[in-house]
Design a protein around this motif. Structure first.
Motif, PDB file in Angstrom:
ATOM      1  N   LEU A  81      -7.897   3.710   3.039  1.00  0.00           N
ATOM      2  CA  LEU A  81      -7.391   3.477   2.102  1.00  0.00           C
ATOM      3  C   LEU A  81      -5.950   4.185   1.925  1.00  0.00           C
ATOM      4  N   GLY A  82      -5.059   3.506   1.316  1.00  0.00           N
ATOM      5  CA  GLY A  82      -3.660   3.927   1.143  1.00  0.00           C
ATOM      6  C   GLY A  82      -3.429   4.543  -0.248  1.00  0.00           C
ATOM      7  N   ARG A  83      -2.423   5.150  -0.629  1.00  0.00           N
ATOM      8  CA  ARG A  83      -2.073   5.659  -1.974  1.00  0.00           C
ATOM      9  C   ARG A  83      -1.823   4.568  -2.712  1.00  0.00           C
ATOM     10  N   GLY A  84      -2.137   4.280  -4.162  1.00  0.00           N
ATOM     11  CA  GLY A  84      -1.637   3.506  -5.063  1.00  0.00           C
ATOM     12  C   GLY A  84      -2.253   2.221  -5.100  1.00  0.00           C
ATOM     13  N   ALA A  85      -3.404   2.150  -4.510  1.00  0.00           N
ATOM     14  CA  ALA A  85      -4.404   0.840  -4.408  1.00  0.00           C
ATOM     15  C   ALA A  85      -5.120   1.036  -5.928  1.00  0.00           C
ATOM     16  N   THR A  86      -5.342  -0.428  -6.353  1.00  0.00           N
ATOM     17  CA  THR A  86      -5.903  -0.474  -7.524  1.00  0.00           C
ATOM     18  C   THR A  86      -7.233  -1.057  -7.410  1.00  0.00           C
TER      19      THR A  86
END
Length: 113
Positions: A81-86
């Motif tokens: 998972l990356g940062r900023g995912a919704t």
């Protein structure tokens, strides 16, 4: 994945998890647990695997052949998972209304008339 002359051995499609992709969520679609980008069990049907990554809000579909299935599984198992995912809940997407489609009327003006 390798793409030889005239043949595709696999492919990967990443789409938003929304009302458009909701009809493709089936019992064979693996759904990640909260906080994860991978699943423990990944069913394959007809040369295709699907993962709904709830914390990224995406549907990942991978096509494979018998020769490329292990490569596809290895690639999907390496996801993070990356940062900023919704985050998006697959259950909420399934319950959302399907967007209307426009179908041309048989009574619409025709070319040359």
């Amino acid at each position: 994945m390798s793409f030889g002359p005239g043949r595709a051995d696999g492919g990967l499609v990443i789409e938003p998890l929304d009302a458009v992709t909701a009809p493709r969520l089936t019992g064979d679609t693996a759904v990640t647990a909260n906080g994860r980008a991978t699943v423990d069990a990944l069913p394959s049907r007809d040369g295709s695997v699907q993962v709904a990554v709830r914390d990224a809000g995406v549907l990942v579909t991978a096509e494979h052949t018998p020769d490329t299935e292990s490569t596809v599984r290895r690639i999907l198992a390496s996801a993070s998972l990356g940062r900023g995912a919704t985050p998006v809940s697959p259950d909420a997407v399934r319950a959302a209304p399907v967007p209307a489609t426009v179908t041309p009327s048989a009574n619409s003006p025709q070319p040359g008339t």
